[in-house]
Every structure is written in structure tokens, then in C-alpha cells.
Design an enzyme around this catalytic site. Structure first.
Site, short mmCIF file in Angstrom:
data_model
loop_
_atom_site.label_atom_id
_atom_site.label_comp_id
_atom_site.label_asym_id
_atom_site.label_seq_id
_atom_site.Cartn_x
_atom_site.Cartn_y
_atom_site.Cartn_z
N LYS A 177 -76.57 20.88 97.02
CA LYS A 177 -76.78 19.66 97.81
C LYS A 177 -75.48 19.37 98.55
O LYS A 177 -74.49 18.93 97.97
CB LYS A 177 -77.13 18.45 96.94
N GLU A 253 -64.51 18.02 89.91
CA GLU A 253 -63.26 18.01 90.68
C GLU A 253 -63.25 16.72 91.48
O GLU A 253 -64.05 16.53 92.38
CB GLU A 253 -63.20 19.23 91.60
N CYS A 287 -58.40 15.66 99.07
CA CYS A 287 -58.13 15.14 97.73
C CYS A 287 -56.69 15.46 97.32
O CYS A 287 -56.11 14.76 96.50
CB CYS A 287 -59.11 15.74 96.73
N GLU A 381 -56.90 5.82 96.19
CA GLU A 381 -57.05 6.97 97.07
C GLU A 381 -57.57 6.47 98.42
O GLU A 381 -58.67 5.90 98.49
CB GLU A 381 -58.04 7.98 96.48
P1 NDP Z 1 -68.87 11.22 96.85
O1 NDP Z 1 -68.52 11.16 95.42
O2 NDP Z 1 -69.33 10.00 97.52
O3 NDP Z 1 -70.01 12.30 97.11
C1 NDP Z 1 -69.88 13.64 96.75
C2 NDP Z 1 -71.26 14.23 96.64
O4 NDP Z 1 -71.96 13.65 95.54
C3 NDP Z 1 -72.12 13.98 97.85
O5 NDP Z 1 -72.91 15.13 98.08
C4 NDP Z 1 -72.95 12.79 97.42
O6 NDP Z 1 -74.14 12.66 98.13
C5 NDP Z 1 -73.20 13.13 95.97
N1 NDP Z 1 -73.55 12.01 95.12
C6 NDP Z 1 -73.19 10.71 95.24
N2 NDP Z 1 -73.71 9.98 94.21
C7 NDP Z 1 -74.41 10.82 93.43
C8 NDP Z 1 -75.18 10.69 92.23
N3 NDP Z 1 -75.33 9.50 91.62
N4 NDP Z 1 -75.77 11.79 91.70
C9 NDP Z 1 -75.61 12.99 92.29
N5 NDP Z 1 -74.93 13.18 93.44
C10 NDP Z 1 -74.31 12.13 94.00
O7 NDP Z 1 -67.58 11.85 97.55
P2 NDP Z 1 -67.36 12.12 99.08
O8 NDP Z 1 -68.42 12.98 99.65
O9 NDP Z 1 -67.12 10.78 99.71
O10 NDP Z 1 -66.05 13.01 99.06
C11 NDP Z 1 -64.79 12.49 99.06
C12 NDP Z 1 -64.22 12.46 97.64
O11 NDP Z 1 -64.17 13.76 97.10
C13 NDP Z 1 -62.81 11.96 97.58
O12 NDP Z 1 -62.67 11.00 96.57
C14 NDP Z 1 -61.98 13.17 97.25
O13 NDP Z 1 -60.81 12.93 96.58
C15 NDP Z 1 -62.93 13.99 96.46
N6 NDP Z 1 -62.60 15.39 96.57
C16 NDP Z 1 -62.10 16.02 95.46
C17 NDP Z 1 -61.73 17.34 95.51
C18 NDP Z 1 -61.22 18.05 94.30
O14 NDP Z 1 -61.24 19.25 94.29
N7 NDP Z 1 -60.80 17.37 93.27
C19 NDP Z 1 -61.85 18.11 96.75
C20 NDP Z 1 -62.39 17.35 97.84
C21 NDP Z 1 -62.76 16.03 97.73
P3 NDP Z 1 -74.17 11.71 99.41
O15 NDP Z 1 -73.02 12.09 100.26
O16 NDP Z 1 -75.46 12.03 100.02
O17 NDP Z 1 -74.08 10.32 98.86
#
Ligand code: NDP
Length: 479
Positions: A177, A253, A287, A381
Site C-alpha cells: 500500500k 521504521e 526522516c 519532527e
Molecule cells: P504516515 O504515518 O502518515 O503514513 C505512512 C503510511 O501508513 C501511509 O501509507 C499511510 O496511508 C499509512 N497509514 C496511516 N494510518 C494507518 C493505519 N491506521 N493503518 C495502516 N496504515 C496506515 O507517514 P507519512 O506518509 O506522513 O510519512 C512521513 C513519516 O514517515 C515521517 O514521520 C517520517 O519521519 C517517517 N519516515 C520514516 C522513515 C524511517 O525509515 N524511519 C523513512 C521515511 C519516513 P495514507 O497516506 O493513505 O494515510
């Protein structure tokens, strides 16, 4: 005008949602709707899991053997090379990443993910343990089953392939997804996988939202054997709880608030250039961003002058223009969030040296000083091009300040003193420490975070352990 629709990709077929649901895909530079995306829900998620389950249970993929599976993954990487521009432009138009980055960094690295994990799996398929007792033991790393991969929008293709490549190389089948704002490259990837010879159902892509939608349905489906997630720490907690319901192993992550420590003995110009990359690459939507910059007092003024000059010189513009170095933020919602930090600097006790808001959803490279350690810009963040620069007087103070965060994803240290480099690296509570560089990766190394930055590690053998069920076989050889 009929707009192009980005479909789901399930069981080797491009399909729309059953109820014909769709949502808009907005280009963050033009702020206009560019395409529409099939809006999946619980039904499409279940369909994709069924396809992945059948493809796994039929045995064709898990029992194909490392050589033939590797051949297909290498062919996929070659096809990605041939489609670099298409894949790169998909990410650039979905989330505003400069095309120079997506074409020269993200897509090549995504192809490398497949090549690396195909070879790594073949070379590390088992371990033999000779025993003193007239027995020997060996470890088999058996495919785990169906993997749900949930990805964020900041490095769409790169982070999706970081999950998919090891999962597939170890014989699992996958339901991906993508983040709702970055659906395009995932669908192209699924097409290329089929062209490379991957059997239908091995890689499935379902578009939609997280909560009460596709994401949640995938994380609560008992037929899923592994969940790998990259995203915000708050979402990570929700997914961790959902996974616990079925005792599904999960790899998280999550977010970061990277510390970047520049000692007075550093190569100043090199430290400035790396520090610029560390915070302004991808408009700070990383991130790993070095968003807390600590500079030893003796060089503070000179460093800050050079740093602000270099930040001001970055070329802001249309991400499709090859000369652009900093594009808009990915979405209006995200822009509004980052803007609230920029607007709140003075009230928080800080000073904005340079930067602020630009045209549309652009936030200019923003450098903040004088902010107290308790300020929002120092604690949370931001995920944007905003850095807080703070002076320090001793090594111990630098380490204490760097560790003063619930996150622990990464840190950077700039020094020419070898002993200090090792000493400080060992004291920093972070999953990755870069010394005199940033973002350089060896795919064999562990990747993940301490504290609120995640659970588990991926990369090399760490990915093997997560995406397999290690099995011990003990055999008597001398009765
Ligand atoms: P989100 O946590 O909002 O979303 C990440 C993914 O999870 C999206 O595909 C989202 O779908 C999905 N999602 C959200 N809620 C749920 C749920 N309840 N159940 C299942 N899936 C869900 O993060 P962002 O997309 O905004 O990404 C940015 C974040 O990612 C930052 O905080 C960043 O630090 C972190 N990040 C961490 C990395 C690492 O390696 N540690 C690397 C890159 C980013 P949808 O978008 O459709 O809501």
C-alpha cells in the site's frame, strides 16, 4: 475530459475499485489535479491478500529457487533502469521531489535494492553449525508468507523497494500500500515486475488511505504473516497494536529528529556542504534530516555565515526542471503543518536567520537560532526545510543535547579527531551515526531506530531474519 486513472494491481491484473471509487492525485507544484487514483477499501485489501496468499500457497514463488527468483529480480532492476525517467517523473509529480534527485538517486537506488537482495538471499540462504557431539545443526531461512508493506510518501519508490525487494528475494509474496499521495511509481513497478516474469499475485498494489481503509484492513488481516511499515511514530503505534491482535511480526521504521554535531576541528567547508544536504535534501522531508545542528562555539559564527550563504543559494523551483534543488512540500496538509512551525519560531523564543514561506507550497530553506531546547522546533519532527542551529562548549554537552530527544534514528558527527569520532559515535543513541558524511548507505548494515524511531532493523541479514522463519535442523552424523 477523462482523466487517467491509476489502478490497483491485483493478481497480475490492473483493476478499478468495485464501487468505482476514486480520489484525486494533486501535483504539488501546479497544485492542480493531475490524475485520479482507484480508491480501495477493505474489499480490495482482502482481494489483494487472497491473491498473495494463493500465490504463496501454490508454492511456485517460494519454491522457485534462489537462482531463478534472482534472475527475475535482476530483470526487474534492468527494466527499472530502462524506465528511469518514467519512474522518476512519477515520484516528482506526485510529491514535488526535484527530478535531478529522483532520476539520479531514487530510481537507481531502487533498482539496486532488487539486485542487492536477490544476490544477498542467494549467498546467505543457510548457515551450518558443526557441533562437538557428533551432530551438526543447520539453519534454514524459510519464506515467511504474505507480507503487507505500508510505505510513506517522501521517498516513494525507494522506500517501497527497500521493503519489497528483500521480501520477494526470500520467497514471500507482497501486498503493497503506497501512501495515498504517491501512488504512481508503485503501479508502474508492478507492471514492470509482471514483464520481468514475476508470476501473478506475487506483487500486488492496492491504493487507498490508512485509517478505516486499505492500510488498516491489511494490518488486521490474519492471513498476513509480516507487516513492514515506514511512517510517523504515532501511526507506528497504531499499526503495532493492530499487528499484536494476530501476533503478526512487525517492523517499524518511524520518525526522527537527527542531531548533527560539528566540532571546531572539522573540515569546515565539507561540514557546511554535508549539513546543507542533511537538512535541505528533499525539502527536509526526510526522516534522517539533520534538523538539530550543534556547532562548537569557537567556529559557530563562521559556520553559521557559510551555512546561511549556502542555504540561500539553493535553487528553488519547478521540480521537473533539472536545475531545481528544492521543490514544494508534498501536500497542502503537510505545507500547513510545516508552516505552523515556521510561523511559531519567534513565539517559541527563536530567531529566524533566513528563510520563511515561498510561493505556493514552498518553504524556503529556513535557519533558526536562539531557540530553547524546549521549543517545538527543537522537540518535534518538522519534516520540512527548517533547521535549528545551537552552539555548544564541550563534547559532553554536545552528546547530552543530541540525546535529549525521544527519537533515535540517526546522528552526524563532523571532526578530524579519530578518537573523538569513535567515542562520540558510541555515546549517541541512534540507529545510524554518520561521521564526516550523510546518507551514505551500505545495504548490509542495520537500518532502524532507537526509542520512538522504530522497532526492529532491516538491511542485509537483518532483513533476512525479519522476512523469513528461521528453522533449526539438527542431525546426528556419528551414531
Ligand atoms: P504516515 O504515518 O502518515 O503514513 C505512512 C503510511 O501508513 C501511509 O501509507 C499511510 O496511508 C499509512 N497509514 C496511516 N494510518 C494507518 C493505519 N491506521 N493503518 C495502516 N496504515 C496506515 O507517514 P507519512 O506518509 O506522513 O510519512 C512521513 C513519516 O514517515 C515521517 O514521520 C517520517 O519521519 C517517517 N519516515 C520514516 C522513515 C524511517 O525509515 N524511519 C523513512 C521515511 C519516513 P495514507 O497516506 O493513505 O494515510
Amino acid at each position: 475530459m477523462t482523466m487517467e486513472l491509476i489502478p490497483h494491481f491485483i493478481d497480475g491484473k490492473e483493476i478499478e475499485s468495485k464501487d468505482d471509487g476514486r480520489f484525486d492525485n494533486v501535483d504539488p507544484w501546479t497544485r492542480e489535479v493531475r490524475t485520479q487514483v482507484a480508491l480501495g477499501g477493505a474489499e480490495e485489501a482482502a482481494l489483494a491478500v487472497s491473491a498473495a496468499r494463493d500465490a504463496f500457497d501454490s508454492g511456485a514463488w517460494p519454491r522457485m529457487g534462489f537462482t531463478e527468483r534472482g534472475r527475475i529480480l535482476h530483470r526487474l532492476a534492468d527494466l527499472m533502469d530502462q524506465h528511469t525517467y518514467e519512474l522518476a517523473m512519477a515520484d516528482t509529480q506526485d510529491m514535488g521531489k526535484p527530478i535531478s534527485d529522483s532520476s539520479s538517486k531514487d530510481v537507481p537506488r531502487s533498482a539496486l535494492n532488487f539486485r542487492f537482495f536477490a544476490d544477498h538471499a542467494r549467498m546467505s540462504a543457510a548457515e551450518t553449525l558443526p557441533m562437538d557431539s557428533g551432530h551438526h545443526a543447520y539453519t534454514r531461512f524459510e519464506s515467511a508468507g504474505v507480507v503487507a508493506a505500508i510505505a510513506p510518501w517522501n521517498f516513494p519508490l525507494m522506500l517501497e523497494t527497500w521493503k519489497i525487494a528483500p521480501a520477494l528475494a526470500w520467497g514471500n509474496t507482497v501486498v503493497l500500500k503506497p501512501a495515498e499521495d504517491t501512488p504512481s511509481s508503485a503501479t508502474i513497478l508492478a507492471r514492470l515486475a509482471l514483464e520481468a516474469g514475476m508470476p501473478p499475485g506475487v506483487l500486488n498494489v492496492v491504493h487507498g488511505f490508512g485509517p478505516d481503509s486499505v492500510g488498516e484492513a491489511l494490518t488486521t488481516d490474519a492471513r498476513v504473516d509480516r507487516i513492514t511499515f515506514t511512517g510517523e511514530s504515532t501511526t507506528g503505534r497504531v499499526i503495532g497494536r493492530a499487528a499484536a491482535g494476530n501476533l503478526t511480526p512487525v517492523s517499524l521504521e518511524l520518525g526522527g529528529k537527527g542531531a548533527n554535531i560539528v566540532f571546531a576541528d572539522a573540515d569546515l567547508e565539507s561540514a557546511v556542504q554535508w549539513s546543507i544536504k542533511a537538512i535541505f535534501n528533499n525539502a527536509g522531508q526526510v526522516c534522517l534530516a539533520g534538523s538539530r545542528l550543534f556547532v562548537e562555539r569557537g567556529i559557530y559564527d563562521e559556520f553559521l555565515r557559510r551555512f546561511c550563504e549556502a542555504a540561500d543559494a539553493l535553487i528553488i523551483g519547478d521540480p521537473k526542471d533539472p536545475s531545481t534543488q528544492l521543490g514544494p512540500l508534498a501536500t497542502e496538509e503537510h505545507y500547513t503543518k510545516v508552516r505552523s512551525f515556521v510561523d511559531g519560531v519567534e513565539a517559541d523564543g527563536g530567531t529566524t536567520m533566513i528563510g520563511g514561506l515561498g510561493e505556493g507550497w514552498v518553504v524556503r530553506p529556513t535557519v533558526v537560532t536562539d531557540a530553547p531546547a524546549t521549543a517545538r522546533v527543537c522537540r518535534e519532527e518538522i519534516f520540512g526545510p527548517v533547521v535549528v542551529v545551537t552552539p555548544f562548549d564541550s563534547e559532553a554537552e554536545a552528546v547530552d543535547r543530541a540525546n535529549d530527544t525521544p527519537f533515535g534514528l540517526n546522528a552526524m558527527v563532523f571532526t578530524q579527531n579519530l578518537s573523538r569520532a569513535h567515542r562520540v559515535s558510541s555515546l549517541l543513541r541512534a540507529g545510524t551515526v554518520w561521521v564526516n558524511c550523510f546518507f551514505v548507505r551500505d545495504l548490509r548494515a542495520p537500518f532502524g531506530g532507537f526509542g520512538d524511531s522504530g522497532v526492529g532493523r532491516e538491511g542485509g541479514n537483518f532483513s533476512r531474519e525479519f522476512f523469513t522463519e528461521p528453522k533449526a535442523v539438527v542431525m546426528e552424523i556419528d551414531s
